[in-house]
Write a protein that holds these residues in place. Structure first.
Motif, mmCIF file in Angstrom:
data_model
loop_
_atom_site.group_PDB
_atom_site.id
_atom_site.type_symbol
_atom_site.label_atom_id
_atom_site.label_comp_id
_atom_site.label_asym_id
_atom_site.label_seq_id
_atom_site.Cartn_x
_atom_site.Cartn_y
_atom_site.Cartn_z
ATOM 1 N N UNK A 73 12.071 -0.896 -23.633
ATOM 2 C CA UNK A 73 10.721 -1.190 -23.165
ATOM 3 C C UNK A 73 9.719 -0.661 -24.177
ATOM 4 N N UNK A 74 8.880 -1.545 -24.634
ATOM 5 C CA UNK A 74 7.816 -1.177 -25.542
ATOM 6 C C UNK A 74 6.504 -1.314 -24.789
ATOM 7 N N UNK A 75 5.570 -0.499 -25.124
ATOM 8 C CA UNK A 75 4.280 -0.587 -24.466
ATOM 9 C C UNK A 75 4.089 0.557 -23.501
ATOM 10 N N UNK A 76 3.042 0.483 -22.725
ATOM 11 C CA UNK A 76 2.689 1.598 -21.847
ATOM 12 C C UNK A 76 3.675 1.787 -20.701
ATOM 13 N N UNK A 77 3.791 3.023 -20.287
ATOM 14 C CA UNK A 77 4.606 3.318 -19.115
ATOM 15 C C UNK A 77 3.813 2.919 -17.880
ATOM 16 N N UNK A 78 4.492 2.761 -16.781
ATOM 17 C CA UNK A 78 3.813 2.337 -15.560
ATOM 18 C C UNK A 78 2.951 3.468 -14.993
ATOM 19 N N UNK A 79 2.121 3.118 -14.033
ATOM 20 C CA UNK A 79 1.208 4.083 -13.428
ATOM 21 C C UNK A 79 1.906 5.250 -12.763
ATOM 22 N N UNK A 80 3.042 5.001 -12.139
ATOM 23 C CA UNK A 80 3.770 6.092 -11.471
ATOM 24 C C UNK A 80 4.305 7.072 -12.512
ATOM 25 N N UNK A 137 5.733 3.339 0.876
ATOM 26 C CA UNK A 137 4.942 3.385 -0.340
ATOM 27 C C UNK A 137 3.491 3.714 -0.090
ATOM 28 N N UNK A 138 2.968 3.256 1.055
ATOM 29 C CA UNK A 138 1.570 3.553 1.372
ATOM 30 C C UNK A 138 1.359 5.053 1.573
ATOM 31 N N UNK A 139 2.353 5.717 2.129
ATOM 32 C CA UNK A 139 2.264 7.169 2.348
ATOM 33 C C UNK A 139 2.288 7.896 1.002
ATOM 34 N N UNK A 140 3.166 7.465 0.122
ATOM 35 C CA UNK A 140 3.246 8.073 -1.209
ATOM 36 C C UNK A 140 1.933 7.852 -1.956
ATOM 37 N N UNK A 141 1.448 6.627 -1.934
ATOM 38 C CA UNK A 141 0.199 6.305 -2.633
ATOM 39 C C UNK A 141 -0.966 7.122 -2.078
ATOM 40 N N UNK A 142 -1.033 7.238 -0.774
ATOM 41 C CA UNK A 142 -2.133 7.997 -0.153
ATOM 42 C C UNK A 142 -2.073 9.467 -0.551
ATOM 43 N N UNK A 143 -0.870 10.049 -0.563
ATOM 44 C CA UNK A 143 -0.735 11.457 -0.935
ATOM 45 C C UNK A 143 -1.104 11.687 -2.402
ATOM 46 N N UNK A 144 -0.694 10.807 -3.287
ATOM 47 C CA UNK A 144 -1.065 10.935 -4.697
ATOM 48 C C UNK A 144 -2.570 10.791 -4.872
ATOM 49 N N UNK A 170 1.785 -0.253 -6.847
ATOM 50 C CA UNK A 170 2.338 0.524 -7.962
ATOM 51 C C UNK A 170 3.641 1.193 -7.561
ATOM 52 N N UNK A 171 3.639 1.803 -6.380
ATOM 53 C CA UNK A 171 4.832 2.498 -5.884
ATOM 54 C C UNK A 171 5.977 1.506 -5.691
ATOM 55 N N UNK A 172 5.687 0.382 -5.070
ATOM 56 C CA UNK A 172 6.720 -0.625 -4.794
ATOM 57 C C UNK A 172 7.341 -1.139 -6.087
ATOM 58 N N UNK A 173 6.518 -1.463 -7.066
ATOM 59 C CA UNK A 173 7.047 -1.973 -8.334
ATOM 60 C C UNK A 173 7.897 -0.922 -9.043
#
Length: 77
Positions: free
Chosen positions: A12-19, A45-52, A63-66
């Motif tokens: 993989x070249x390029x930026x890492x994902x948001x997570x 995933x919504x719980x993880x996203x909300x906590x972050x 982002x979490x799901x992907x």
């Protein structure tokens, strides 16, 4: 060199994902917690996203799901 002799590993070249970028900002204990959450399918995933996001790391459920599905730019699960 024959094509059959070449590696088929995906690089993989390029930026890492948001997570992955958010993990870089966490201390070791919080990173371990996030990894445990991502590995636990019972934590939505919504719980993880909300906590972050509550910790100042804006994150979406998308982002979490992907990331969980390995469909993010870093390909990490």
């Amino acid at each position: 060199m024959a094509l059959a002799d070449r590696s088929t590993a995906i690089v993989h070249h390029g930026p890492r994902c948001g997570i992955a970028k958010r993990m870089d900002k966490l201390n070791d204990a919080d990173r371990a917690t996030l990894l445990a959450w991502l590995d636990n399918p019972e934590i939505e995933g919504t719980v993880i996203a909300r906590n972050l996001t509550d910790e100042g790391l804006r994150t979406s459920e998308h982002m979490v799901r992907h990331h969980r599905n390995g469909r993010c730019s870093c390909g990490a699960v």
